[in-house]
Design an enzyme around this catalytic site. Structure first.
Site, PDB file in Angstrom:
ATOM      1  N   GLY A  14       0.809  -1.217   0.000  1.00  0.00           N
ATOM      2  CA  GLY A  14       0.000   0.000   0.000  1.00  0.00           C
ATOM      3  C   GLY A  14       0.840   1.264   0.000  1.00  0.00           C
ATOM      4  O   GLY A  14       0.641   2.170  -0.823  1.00  0.00           O
ATOM      5  N   ILE A  15       1.804   1.332   0.920  1.00  0.00           N
ATOM      6  CA  ILE A  15       2.616   2.555   1.033  1.00  0.00           C
ATOM      7  C   ILE A  15       3.667   2.600  -0.078  1.00  0.00           C
ATOM      8  O   ILE A  15       3.872   3.651  -0.709  1.00  0.00           O
ATOM      9  CB  ILE A  15       3.257   2.651   2.436  1.00  0.00           C
ATOM     10  N   ASP A  60      13.044 -11.638  -3.343  1.00  0.00           N
ATOM     11  CA  ASP A  60      12.678 -11.824  -1.942  1.00  0.00           C
ATOM     12  C   ASP A  60      13.824 -11.231  -1.132  1.00  0.00           C
ATOM     13  O   ASP A  60      14.966 -11.717  -1.193  1.00  0.00           O
ATOM     14  CB  ASP A  60      12.502 -13.323  -1.641  1.00  0.00           C
ATOM     15  N   TYR A 151       7.801  -5.985  16.603  1.00  0.00           N
ATOM     16  CA  TYR A 151       7.685  -5.004  15.522  1.00  0.00           C
ATOM     17  C   TYR A 151       8.254  -3.657  15.979  1.00  0.00           C
ATOM     18  O   TYR A 151       9.048  -3.036  15.265  1.00  0.00           O
ATOM     19  CB  TYR A 151       6.217  -4.880  15.099  1.00  0.00           C
ATOM     20  N   LYS A 155      11.621  -1.594  14.460  1.00  0.00           N
ATOM     21  CA  LYS A 155      11.616  -0.221  13.943  1.00  0.00           C
ATOM     22  C   LYS A 155      12.517   0.694  14.777  1.00  0.00           C
ATOM     23  O   LYS A 155      13.089   1.658  14.256  1.00  0.00           O
ATOM     24  CB  LYS A 155      10.175   0.315  13.870  1.00  0.00           C
ATOM     25  N   THR A 186      -3.771   0.049   4.872  1.00  0.00           N
ATOM     26  CA  THR A 186      -3.247  -0.844   3.829  1.00  0.00           C
ATOM     27  C   THR A 186      -3.498  -2.280   4.286  1.00  0.00           C
ATOM     28  O   THR A 186      -3.881  -2.515   5.431  1.00  0.00           O
ATOM     29  CB  THR A 186      -1.715  -0.687   3.638  1.00  0.00           C
TER      30      THR A 186
HETATM   31  N1  NAP Z   1       0.334   0.310   7.254  1.00  0.00           N
HETATM   32  C1  NAP Z   1       0.654   0.815   8.433  1.00  0.00           C
HETATM   33  O1  NAP Z   1      -0.204   0.985   9.333  1.00  0.00           O
HETATM   34  C2  NAP Z   1       2.063   1.217   8.735  1.00  0.00           C
HETATM   35  C3  NAP Z   1       2.304   2.053   9.838  1.00  0.00           C
HETATM   36  C4  NAP Z   1       3.613   2.407  10.134  1.00  0.00           C
HETATM   37  C5  NAP Z   1       4.659   1.948   9.353  1.00  0.00           C
HETATM   38  N2  NAP Z   1       4.399   1.135   8.300  1.00  0.00           N
HETATM   39  C6  NAP Z   1       5.544   0.649   7.516  1.00  0.00           C
HETATM   40  O2  NAP Z   1       5.368   0.976   6.154  1.00  0.00           O
HETATM   41  C7  NAP Z   1       6.003  -0.005   5.324  1.00  0.00           C
HETATM   42  C8  NAP Z   1       5.051  -0.446   4.235  1.00  0.00           C
HETATM   43  O3  NAP Z   1       3.855  -0.919   4.831  1.00  0.00           O
HETATM   44  P1  NAP Z   1       2.504  -1.136   4.002  1.00  0.00           P
HETATM   45  O4  NAP Z   1       1.410  -0.634   4.856  1.00  0.00           O
HETATM   46  O5  NAP Z   1       2.658  -0.652   2.616  1.00  0.00           O
HETATM   47  O6  NAP Z   1       2.460  -2.746   4.031  1.00  0.00           O
HETATM   48  P2  NAP Z   1       1.952  -3.797   2.923  1.00  0.00           P
HETATM   49  O7  NAP Z   1       0.876  -3.216   2.099  1.00  0.00           O
HETATM   50  O8  NAP Z   1       1.705  -5.060   3.680  1.00  0.00           O
HETATM   51  O9  NAP Z   1       3.265  -3.974   2.039  1.00  0.00           O
HETATM   52  C9  NAP Z   1       4.396  -4.605   2.558  1.00  0.00           C
HETATM   53  C10 NAP Z   1       5.366  -4.792   1.426  1.00  0.00           C
HETATM   54  O10 NAP Z   1       6.545  -5.438   1.931  1.00  0.00           O
HETATM   55  C11 NAP Z   1       6.875  -6.460   1.002  1.00  0.00           C
HETATM   56  N3  NAP Z   1       7.652  -7.548   1.606  1.00  0.00           N
HETATM   57  C12 NAP Z   1       7.441  -8.157   2.791  1.00  0.00           C
HETATM   58  N4  NAP Z   1       8.336  -9.135   2.958  1.00  0.00           N
HETATM   59  C13 NAP Z   1       9.136  -9.141   1.858  1.00  0.00           C
HETATM   60  C14 NAP Z   1      10.224  -9.930   1.422  1.00  0.00           C
HETATM   61  N5  NAP Z   1      10.735 -10.916   2.167  1.00  0.00           N
HETATM   62  N6  NAP Z   1      10.788  -9.651   0.221  1.00  0.00           N
HETATM   63  C15 NAP Z   1      10.306  -8.673  -0.554  1.00  0.00           C
HETATM   64  N7  NAP Z   1       9.262  -7.882  -0.204  1.00  0.00           N
HETATM   65  C16 NAP Z   1       8.682  -8.123   0.986  1.00  0.00           C
HETATM   66  C17 NAP Z   1       5.530  -6.971   0.517  1.00  0.00           C
HETATM   67  O11 NAP Z   1       5.725  -7.680  -0.680  1.00  0.00           O
HETATM   68  P3  NAP Z   1       4.805  -8.920  -1.125  1.00  0.00           P
HETATM   69  O12 NAP Z   1       3.712  -8.316  -1.963  1.00  0.00           O
HETATM   70  O13 NAP Z   1       5.731  -9.769  -1.905  1.00  0.00           O
HETATM   71  O14 NAP Z   1       4.313  -9.571   0.150  1.00  0.00           O
HETATM   72  C18 NAP Z   1       4.805  -5.655   0.309  1.00  0.00           C
HETATM   73  O15 NAP Z   1       5.151  -5.068  -0.911  1.00  0.00           O
HETATM   74  C19 NAP Z   1       6.447  -1.136   6.259  1.00  0.00           C
HETATM   75  O16 NAP Z   1       7.826  -1.014   6.493  1.00  0.00           O
HETATM   76  C20 NAP Z   1       5.673  -0.864   7.543  1.00  0.00           C
HETATM   77  O17 NAP Z   1       6.381  -1.309   8.690  1.00  0.00           O
HETATM   78  C21 NAP Z   1       3.124   0.754   7.959  1.00  0.00           C
END
Ligand code: NAP
Length: 271
Positions: A14-15, A60, A151, A155, A186
């Protein structure tokens, strides 16, 4: 930086996809790193629709060689100007319910992978006239959050690494940014987390808001960015007077407990 080449990990998420599209609107060329070919093709299409160019690099981040990823990324457009470490996984649940494998996968994804990708790309980034590293952290990387202990810890580690690296590289062309979102809508937040956030009235952002802040951080050369009010105030209070925050978060933990049934660690390990 005109038409910079920006590598985004977690680009299918999502992000990550919002960040990639936002940079594309500025005319950037994108290297989209992720595992899911179908999802990545969709993001590449969105990037091109927004006016950017995109190359998909399937990898990966835990299993693949960071040197291979760095080499293929540099070869894609002949250079990389910016690395956005956005991939991440989350664990929500009681600390004792998290498995050893889940913990290892979480730290491998959230801490080891971004550091190793930085190490692999740094010699190249240092050769560029101007280069950036953006590490996507979390508000939980400054406030130890109950039921998100590993988690939060991951971070904290990424924030510490970002601060140290920024100081180490201060005299060179590579600038380091740390951007900490709060709860963002997301797929990252699976059903129990989403229900808990609704029940507790947590403030929520759209991924586009996070992407805007990443662009603003890079443009304004802002070292650290914390999204949301009052979250950024709590980050400051927790840094100097953590005991003041204890009471509120202990009460919060009691309200979170009903939602921690059915831990999400399986989803981390299957990632
Ligand atoms: N959403 C929130 O509430 C939130 C809040 C604070 C911080 N964040 C941070 O923002 C960042 C993005 O979060 P998001 O909300 O966009 O999460 P998301 O939609 O779940 O996306 C996570 C991404 O990480 C990738 N990923 C995970 N493991 C991987 C691996 N081993 N190799 C390659 N890619 C991998 C996933 O790829 P696949 O499609 O292959 O699984 C996906 O593209 C994260 O670092 C998260 O900690 C999120």
């Amino acid at each position: 930086m005109s038409a910079p080449v920006v590598l985004v990990t977690g680009a299918s998420g999502g992000i990550g996809s919002a960040i990639a599209t936002a940079f594309a609107r500025q005319g950037a060329r994108l290297i989209l790193v992720g595992r899911n070919a179908t999802a990545m093709a969709g993001v590449a299409k969105a990037v091109e629709g927004a006016g950017g160019a995109a190359v998909v690099l399937l990898a990966d981040l835990v299993k693949d060689d960071p040197a291979r990823i760095a080499g293929q990324a540099i070869a894609a457009f002949g250079a990389v100007d910016m690395l956005v470490n956005c991939a991440g996984v989350q664990y929500f649940g009681d600390a004792e319910a998290e498995t050893a494998g889940g913990t290892a996968q979480l730290f491998a994804t959230n801490v080891v992978a971004p550091i190793q990708l930085i190490q692999a790309l740094l010699p190249h980034l240092k050769s560029r006239p101007e280069a950036r590293i953006v590490n996507v952290g979390s508000i939980f990387g400054s406030i130890g959050f109950p039921c998100f202990a590993s988690y939060s810890a991951s971070k904290f580690a990424l924030r510490g690494y970002s601060e140290a690296l920024r100081r180490e590289l201060a005299d060179g062309p590579v600038k380091v940014h740390y951007v900490a979102p709060r709860y963002t809508r997301t797929g990252f937040n699976r059903a129990p987390v989403a229900r808990m956030a609704e029940a507790l009235g947590m403030n929520q952002d759209n991924p586009e808001r996070v992407a805007e802040q990443v662009l603003a951080a890079v443009r304004g050369k802002r070292a650290d960015t914390y999204l949301g009010w009052p979250e950024k105030l709590f980050v400051r209070i927790n840094a100097v007077l953590p005991r003041l925050i204890d009471g509120a978060l202990v009460r919060q933990a009691r309200r979170m407990r009903p939602f921690t049934r059915g831990p999400l660690v399986e989803s981390i390990e299957s990632n």
